[in-house]
Scaffold this motif. Structure first.
Motif, short mmCIF file in Angstrom:
data_model
loop_
_atom_site.label_atom_id
_atom_site.label_comp_id
_atom_site.label_asym_id
_atom_site.label_seq_id
_atom_site.Cartn_x
_atom_site.Cartn_y
_atom_site.Cartn_z
N ALA A 136 0.81 -1.22 0.00
CA ALA A 136 0.00 0.00 0.00
C ALA A 136 0.85 1.27 0.00
CB ALA A 136 -0.93 0.00 1.22
N LEU A 137 2.00 1.23 0.66
CA LEU A 137 2.82 2.44 0.83
C LEU A 137 3.97 2.55 -0.16
CD1 LEU A 137 3.11 2.57 4.73
CD2 LEU A 137 1.33 3.52 3.26
N ARG A 138 4.16 1.57 -1.02
CA ARG A 138 5.38 1.44 -1.82
C ARG A 138 5.81 2.70 -2.55
NH1 ARG A 138 1.27 -1.15 -4.27
NH2 ARG A 138 0.87 -0.76 -6.47
N GLU A 139 4.88 3.48 -3.05
CA GLU A 139 5.25 4.68 -3.81
C GLU A 139 5.56 5.87 -2.92
OE1 GLU A 139 2.12 5.20 -6.65
OE2 GLU A 139 2.65 3.36 -7.72
N GLN A 140 5.28 5.76 -1.62
CA GLN A 140 5.55 6.85 -0.68
C GLN A 140 6.88 6.66 0.05
OE1 GLN A 140 2.12 7.61 1.95
NE2 GLN A 140 0.96 6.19 0.65
N VAL A 141 7.54 5.53 -0.18
CA VAL A 141 8.71 5.13 0.60
C VAL A 141 10.01 5.51 -0.11
CG1 VAL A 141 9.93 3.12 1.57
CG2 VAL A 141 7.43 3.23 1.67
N ASP A 142 10.96 5.99 0.64
CA ASP A 142 12.32 6.24 0.15
C ASP A 142 13.09 4.93 0.36
OD1 ASP A 142 15.02 6.86 -0.19
OD2 ASP A 142 14.90 8.75 0.91
N TRP A 143 13.10 4.07 -0.65
CA TRP A 143 13.67 2.73 -0.51
C TRP A 143 15.16 2.73 -0.22
CZ3 TRP A 143 10.62 -0.86 0.93
CH2 TRP A 143 9.26 -0.79 0.58
N PRO A 144 15.98 3.61 -0.84
CA PRO A 144 17.39 3.65 -0.45
C PRO A 144 17.58 3.98 1.04
CG PRO A 144 17.10 4.72 -2.58
CD PRO A 144 15.72 4.44 -2.03
N ALA A 145 16.76 4.87 1.58
CA ALA A 145 16.85 5.19 3.00
C ALA A 145 16.46 3.99 3.86
CB ALA A 145 15.97 6.39 3.34
N VAL A 146 15.45 3.24 3.43
CA VAL A 146 15.05 2.03 4.17
C VAL A 146 16.22 1.05 4.20
CG1 VAL A 146 13.56 -0.02 4.13
CG2 VAL A 146 12.57 2.24 3.73
N ARG A 147 16.85 0.82 3.05
CA ARG A 147 17.99 -0.11 2.99
C ARG A 147 19.13 0.34 3.90
NH1 ARG A 147 17.01 -3.82 -0.69
NH2 ARG A 147 15.62 -3.36 -2.41
N GLU A 148 19.41 1.64 3.87
CA GLU A 148 20.50 2.17 4.69
C GLU A 148 20.19 2.03 6.18
OE1 GLU A 148 22.34 6.52 5.71
OE2 GLU A 148 21.82 6.12 3.61
N ARG A 149 18.98 2.38 6.58
CA ARG A 149 18.62 2.38 8.00
C ARG A 149 18.40 0.98 8.57
NH1 ARG A 149 13.90 6.57 8.60
NH2 ARG A 149 13.99 5.80 10.75
N THR A 150 18.20 -0.01 7.69
CA THR A 150 17.98 -1.38 8.17
C THR A 150 19.12 -2.32 7.78
OG1 THR A 150 16.72 -2.02 6.18
CG2 THR A 150 15.45 -1.10 8.04
N ALA A 151 20.23 -1.78 7.29
CA ALA A 151 21.34 -2.60 6.78
C ALA A 151 21.88 -3.59 7.80
CB ALA A 151 22.46 -1.70 6.26
N HIS A 152 21.77 -3.27 9.08
CA HIS A 152 22.29 -4.14 10.13
C HIS A 152 21.39 -5.35 10.42
CE1 HIS A 152 19.50 -1.40 12.12
NE2 HIS A 152 19.38 -2.32 13.06
N SER A 153 20.21 -5.40 9.82
CA SER A 153 19.25 -6.47 10.10
C SER A 153 19.18 -7.47 8.95
CB SER A 153 17.86 -5.89 10.33
OG SER A 153 16.89 -6.93 10.35
N PRO A 154 19.61 -8.73 9.19
CA PRO A 154 19.47 -9.74 8.13
C PRO A 154 18.01 -10.04 7.80
CG PRO A 154 20.24 -10.75 10.17
CD PRO A 154 20.23 -9.27 10.40
N PHE A 155 17.11 -9.83 8.76
CA PHE A 155 15.69 -10.07 8.51
C PHE A 155 15.13 -9.00 7.57
CE2 PHE A 155 16.65 -12.10 12.51
CZ PHE A 155 16.16 -13.37 12.29
N ALA A 156 15.54 -7.75 7.78
CA ALA A 156 15.13 -6.69 6.87
C ALA A 156 15.68 -6.94 5.48
CB ALA A 156 15.59 -5.33 7.41
#
Length: 191
Positions: free
Chosen positions: A163-183
């Motif tokens: 539902a939110l995919r077009e509102q999300v900054d995906w590079p920022a998500v990857r950067e902020r969750t890089a430490h999580s193998p589950f993410a």
């Protein structure tokens, strides 16, 4: 084609069930009281996803606040008729509006809520009340960081991300969750 067109005895599902409408009233009441008291907050969790076009929350209302504002928020909400509850967790406080739970969260998936968190909110209408709503990127980051060894049910995040995919900054998500193998696994799946 609607269900009623193919089955005249079937009724169309309501946009908001009576139970959801009651919880939506709680969301609105809590937001109005926090706004009146000028306590910075952001709607987060399932109702924030709902406000941004996703599926609605079915079990509680979540608000992000800076930890130092929690005691005042509890006082304000209690004065408005909410009942303060006990929280076993060390990252939130709980209040009840009748049978509806409201979580006042000061750490979102381990990250403290800060004044900068509110720089990324957007005022949106929820029900009939304008309120600050956590950004889609923050909602996705928060959700992905909940996945751990004992809780990795990705099906809970898929409807939200769709539902939110077009509102999300995906590079920022990857950067902020890089430490999580589950993410990382979740992001591979949604790619």
């Amino acid at each position: 084609m609607s269900t009623t067109a193919t089955n005249p005895d079937a009724e169309a599902a309501p946009a908001v069930t009576p139970e959801d409408a009651d919880l939506l009233e709680t969301v609105k009441r809590a937001a109005v009281e926090l706004k009146r008291a000028e306590i910075p907050f952001a709607l987060c969790g399932g109702w924030a996803v709902y406000a941004r076009g996703g599926p609605r929350s079915e079990h509680d209302a979540d608000f992000a606040l800076v930890e130092s504002d929690i005691p005042r928020a509890l006082d304000v909400l209690q004065a408005a008729g909410f009942t303060v509850g006990d929280a076993a967790e060390d990252w939130l406080a709980k209040v009840w509006d009748g049978g509806n739970l409201v979580d006042l969260i000061f750490r979102l998936s381990g990250e403290p809520v800060t004044p900068e968190t509110f720089d990324r909110v957007e005022p949106l209408e929820v029900g009939s009340v304008m309120m600050p709503v956590l950004g889609a990127t923050d909602l996705v980051v928060t959700k992905l960081l909940t996945y751990r060894d004992h809780y990795a049910d990705f099906s809970t995040g898929l409807p939200m991300v769709r539902a939110l995919r077009e509102q999300v900054d995906w590079p920022a998500v990857r950067e902020r969750t890089a430490h999580s193998p589950f993410a990382e696994a979740f992001l591979l799946l949604v790619d």
